[in-house]
Design a protein around this motif. Structure first.
Motif: not given
Length: 255
Positions: A39, A43, A220, A222, A224
């Motif tokens: 992840a 990113l 952003t 996240l 995940p």
């Protein structure tokens, strides 16, 4: 507790557990392997030609990756032992990284507006506002900050064993402050003495507010899950992480 108290706790526990944590990461497939690392790489994105800081670099996993991808990497960590291991990892990988033993909440020897990108992997155990203020200071205007941390929701919970795995029971998520856990990375040898891992619990709201106060705009966020192809690597962890958020990752821009 004061900022210096927290820094001393972080330094002492990282020194005490560095080799234990390194052994833990090497001998088994962890959440870092199947969730956080993939992840984070997505990113972070393209770092070629960028001046990059890894704040709280640990064993240099992300530092080495970014150096291989063409970034000019500086990496700091509060633990001398962590830095020593990270240097070995960089040498083995054949990449050049400028490693420094330094508290990421007080990087006085680094000039302001130095880096295009700052990254940090599960390193904001204490003083998130101080950490983010320093990150903003060393970043160039419109610079990018990408970080991961243990998800505070999961960190406030405890695993309860069930017939087919584990469930998470969350208790006191909204109460902030110091939390403790014994032998969080296990032991190298069962006869080794017990140790205590401490961290300053903050909510997801706290992270967002602290980023705003430091002058960041969140691009952003996240939470995940592991990819299906990783299921066979650690089925128990895969099942748990498919139901509960193990990590949170944020990409933010310096305003």
């Amino acid at each position: 507790m004061t900022k210096s108290d927290y820094s001393q706790i972080a330094r002492n526990q990282c020194e005490k557990t560095a080799k234990i944590y390194y052994s833990y990461r090497k001998k088994k497939v962890t959440g870092n392997d199947i969730i956080e690392i993939p992840a984070m790489r997505k990113l972070i994105g393209d770092v070629s030609g960028k001046k990059l800081l890894d704040a709280g670099c640990g064993f240099g996993t992300h530092s080495v990756y970014c150096a291989k991808m063409g970034a000019d990497v500086t990496a700091v960590d509060i633990s001398q032992t962590m830095i020593n291991i990270a240097r070995q990892e960089a040498e083995t990988a054949g990449v050049k990284i400028d490693f420094k033993v330094m508290d990421a909440t007080k990087m006085d020897s680094i000039e302001a507006n130095t880096f295009d990108i700052v990254i940090s992997s599960v390193a904001m155990c204490f003083g998130i506002q101080e950490f983010l203020n320093e990150t903003a200071r060393v970043l160039k205007p419109s610079g990018v900050f990408c970080f991961s941390d243990a998800h505070p929701f999961t960190g406030a919970g405890r695993k309860v064993k069930e017939e087919n795995g584990f469930k998470l029971v969350v208790d006191d998520y909204l109460t902030k402050g110091l939390k403790k856990h014994n032998n969080v990375f296990g032991k190298i040898d069962p006869s080794d003495e017990d140790y205590e891992w401490q961290w300053e619990h903050s909510t997801l709201e706290d992270y967002c507010l602290a980023l705003n106060r430091a002058g960041f705009l969140i691009e952003t966020l996240l939470e995940p899950k592991p990819e299906p192809e990783t299921k066979d690597l650690n089925p128990t962890l895969y099942d748990f992480a498919s139901k509960y958020p193990v990590f949170v990752l944020i990409r933010a821009i310096k305003k």
